[in-house]
Every structure is written in C-alpha cells, then in structure tokens.
Design an enzyme around this catalytic site. Structure first.
Site, PDB file in Angstrom:
ATOM      1  N   SER A 101      27.480 -12.312 -45.533  1.00  0.00           N
ATOM      2  CA  SER A 101      26.335 -13.188 -45.785  1.00  0.00           C
ATOM      3  C   SER A 101      25.340 -13.124 -44.622  1.00  0.00           C
ATOM      4  CB  SER A 101      26.833 -14.602 -46.080  1.00  0.00           C
ATOM      5  OG  SER A 101      25.809 -15.357 -46.640  1.00  0.00           O
ATOM      6  N   ASP A 149      28.556 -15.226 -57.430  1.00  0.00           N
ATOM      7  CA  ASP A 149      28.112 -15.769 -56.144  1.00  0.00           C
ATOM      8  C   ASP A 149      26.913 -16.674 -56.395  1.00  0.00           C
ATOM      9  OD1 ASP A 149      26.819 -16.072 -53.664  1.00  0.00           O
ATOM     10  OD2 ASP A 149      27.526 -14.134 -52.954  1.00  0.00           O
ATOM     11  N   HIS A 184      31.085 -16.392 -53.467  1.00  0.00           N
ATOM     12  CA  HIS A 184      30.604 -16.059 -52.118  1.00  0.00           C
ATOM     13  C   HIS A 184      31.664 -16.273 -51.034  1.00  0.00           C
ATOM     14  CE1 HIS A 184      27.156 -15.094 -49.584  1.00  0.00           C
ATOM     15  NE2 HIS A 184      27.427 -16.117 -48.786  1.00  0.00           N
TER      16      HIS A 184
HETATM   17  N1  LIG Z   1      27.476 -25.737 -46.605  1.00  0.00           N
HETATM   18  C1  LIG Z   1      26.920 -24.780 -47.502  1.00  0.00           C
HETATM   19  C2  LIG Z   1      27.822 -23.605 -47.708  1.00  0.00           C
HETATM   20  C3  LIG Z   1      28.077 -22.817 -46.461  1.00  0.00           C
HETATM   21  C4  LIG Z   1      28.728 -21.505 -46.794  1.00  0.00           C
HETATM   22  O1  LIG Z   1      29.025 -21.203 -47.919  1.00  0.00           O
HETATM   23  N2  LIG Z   1      28.910 -20.670 -45.766  1.00  0.00           N
HETATM   24  C5  LIG Z   1      29.456 -19.375 -46.027  1.00  0.00           C
HETATM   25  C6  LIG Z   1      28.521 -18.325 -45.515  1.00  0.00           C
HETATM   26  S1  LIG Z   1      26.960 -18.505 -46.361  1.00  0.00           S
HETATM   27  C7  LIG Z   1      25.946 -17.340 -45.599  1.00  0.00           C
HETATM   28  O2  LIG Z   1      25.923 -16.997 -44.507  1.00  0.00           O
HETATM   29  C8  LIG Z   1      30.816 -19.244 -45.384  1.00  0.00           C
HETATM   30  O3  LIG Z   1      31.268 -18.173 -45.052  1.00  0.00           O
HETATM   31  N3  LIG Z   1      31.496 -20.370 -45.240  1.00  0.00           N
HETATM   32  C9  LIG Z   1      32.805 -20.435 -44.614  1.00  0.00           C
HETATM   33  C10 LIG Z   1      33.945 -20.512 -45.581  1.00  0.00           C
HETATM   34  O4  LIG Z   1      35.063 -20.733 -45.108  1.00  0.00           O
HETATM   35  O5  LIG Z   1      33.732 -20.291 -46.774  1.00  0.00           O
HETATM   36  C11 LIG Z   1      26.551 -25.424 -48.832  1.00  0.00           C
HETATM   37  O6  LIG Z   1      26.372 -26.622 -48.789  1.00  0.00           O
HETATM   38  O7  LIG Z   1      26.391 -24.709 -49.813  1.00  0.00           O
END
Ligand SMILES: N[C@@H](CCC(=O)N[C@@H](CSC=O)C(=O)NCC(=O)O)C(=O)O
Length: 288
Positions: free
Chosen positions: A154, A233, A266
């Site tokens: 991401s 996603d 995602h």
């Molecule tokens: N808080 C957000 C969602 C944040 C999220 O999905 N972060 C992803 C990366 S998104 C792009 O860089 C991630 O890897 N999170 C860590 C995990 O453990 O999944 C929302 O409110 O949508």
C-alpha cells in the site's frame, strides 16, 4: 555507516534464524529515536553475507506489523534472505497534531523527504532509509550490500516503487502488494504531498511511481517487477490505480507481472497469501 545508539529491544528464535526488534537514534535525518525489525536467517547467523530484502509497511503500521503478520520468515530462512522492516514515520516529534490523522503524520511518512514546515525537520524518511538505515543494517550485521531488494504494501508499495525508481542501481529487485501507484491522483497521495511537499504539484511528480516509470528511457528492472492486487480491496478504485502503473510499464517496455486476485482484500491475509511468491522473486534476482 553506524547505527547510532543501537539497542536490542527483543530477540526471538524463528525458523533457525532470529527475529529481532531494535531501537536506534537517527541523528542525521530524523533527529529522533527510530525502531526497526530485522530477521536474520540461519545463513547470516553462520556468518554468510546474505542479501537483504526491505519491506515497507502501509498507513498506520509500525515496524512490527509485517514482521508479525506477513509470515515471511519461514521461506526467508530457507532461501537465506535477511528481512528489514522499518517503521513508517518518525514518532513523538513534538509537532502539534502529528497523530491527529491516520493517513498523514505519524504512521504515514510516505517514504519521502518533507520540504514543508513543520514536517521537514523530522519527516526525512527517504534519506533515512537509503543513506542511514539500510547501509547501517548492512554494515552492522555483515549483509551483502550489493544484493538489495525492496518491496512493500500500500503506502509501502508506493515507497518501494518510488525509491527503486528514484535511486537506480541501489536495488536489484522490486515488488509490491496493492501499492499506491499514482499518488498525485488519489486522496491519500494528494493529502500527503500537499502537506509534506507543498502546493507546487510539479514537485509531486517525482514521487509518483507511474509518472516515474513513464519517464524512463528503458526498462529499469529488466528481470521484471511483481505486483499483486486483491480485487476485493476496498481501496482499489479510489486510492491505488494499478492500471496507471501497468500502462506506464507497457509504454517503456518494463516487464510487469500485475496479478489481480478475486476475493482478496487489502489486509494482511492477502499479503500472507502471496508473500512466498515475492520472496522467491527477490531471491532469484538476488542470487539467494
Ligand atoms: N484505519 C484505516 C485503515 C488503515 C489500513 O488499512 N492500513 C493498512 C495499510 S493502508 C495503506 O497504506 C494496513 O496495512 N494496516 C495494518 C493491518 O494490520 O492491516 C481505515 O479506517 O480504513
């Protein structure tokens, strides 16, 4: 290149190697303590100069996220690949509101050097990674600095693509999971670039993977780039634009394996499902 005030936080035996978590004080770029995770495979513990794959994580993540969730260590141990997981931004900088947004500031460094006040003082992630952290880890742990690969997820996929394209010759292999491919066009990227780089959008273009790729005179990674993207996603349509990277690669003759996967979202179940393919992609290019 030394990692100043390097401190081991924890160490865990893992598939014959070790998963470690470190803290150090980065004087040159960040001016603050920074954390990173490092997996050393058994070959490195036996003194071999193994190649290093750097994994850049996404928004809201820390150095722990992929180390704990991606499931990369089993195959990395077999292949003899060291894995570096940097943090996603500086933290506790004293900047007012640094953690008020989940997609800007803390946890959202975008792997670039900010030029705008107040971020420019500490948010120097590109220089930190390329000038200090990666060379420091290579030197400190006896890794092979000529065999470096980079990947990410991401925002970290954006980081992997842009750093690899902005610094030709530094990385020999490149891949990404659900990367932000056209940040000058998507809300996450536009918010970050406005805040970190300012209003002049011409300064943004050199941090946009699709625009960087379209500007190449020949394929920078003739061995190919691997990108995986889930079709379930929720960020795909608004934020990621893999089709822009695909078009740019086609334009310059860059081999790209862009694999679209029905049913994958995602998150880290998606990353964990395809991490082995990425490790093999890097191992082959790096001679691991
Ligand atoms: N808080 C957000 C969602 C944040 C999220 O999905 N972060 C992803 C990366 S998104 C792009 O860089 C991630 O890897 N999170 C860590 C995990 O453990 O999944 C929302 O409110 O949508």
């Amino acid at each position: 290149m030394a990692l100043e005030r390097l401190e081991l936080i924890s160490e865990h035996g893992c598939f014959g190697g070790v998963q470690r978590f470190y803290k150090h004080f980065n004087v040159n770029q960040i001016g603050l303590p920074m954390r990173f995770a490092l997996f050393l495979p058994p070959q490195a513990l036996a003194g071999q100069p193994v190649p290093l794959l750097t994994y850049l994580a996404g928004l809201t993540c820390t150095e722990e996220t992929a180390a704990m969730k991606a499931g990369a260590q089993r195959l990395a141990a077999q292949l003899g690949l060291a894995l570096l997981f940097p943090d996603t931004s500086p933290r506790n900088s004293g900047i007012d509101g640094e953690d008020h947004h989940w997609d800007f500031g803390v946890g959202a460094g975008f792997y670039l050097d900010a030029t705008e006040h107040p971020w420019a003082g500490h948010w120097q992630m590109e220089s930190y990674l390329l000038q200090d952290l990666i060379p420091g880890v290579v030197s400190e742990f006896g890794l092979d600095g000529q065999r470096l690969g980079i990947t990410g997820h991401s925002m970290g996929g954006h980081g992997a693509l842009t750093l690899a394209l902005r610094h030709p010759g530094m990385f020999r292999s490149l891949s990404a999971f659900a990367p932000i491919c056209a940040p000058t066009r998507c809300p996450w990227g536009r918010k970050a670039f406005l805040g970190y780089l300012g209003q002049d959008e011409t300064a943004w273009t050199s941090h946009d993977a699709s625009l960087l790729m379209a500007g190449q005179s020949s394929a920078p990674y003739p061995g190919g780039i691997l990108v995986d993207q889930g079709l379930a996603d929720k960020f795909l349509a608004e934020q990621l634009y893999p089709e822009a990277l695909e078009a740019a690669c086609a334009q310059v003759g860059q081999p790209l394996a862009l694999r679209r996967h029905a049913g994958y979202d995602h998150g880290y179940y998606f990353v964990a499902s395809f991490i082995d393919d990425h490790l093999r992609h890097h191992a082959q290019a790096l001679g691991a």
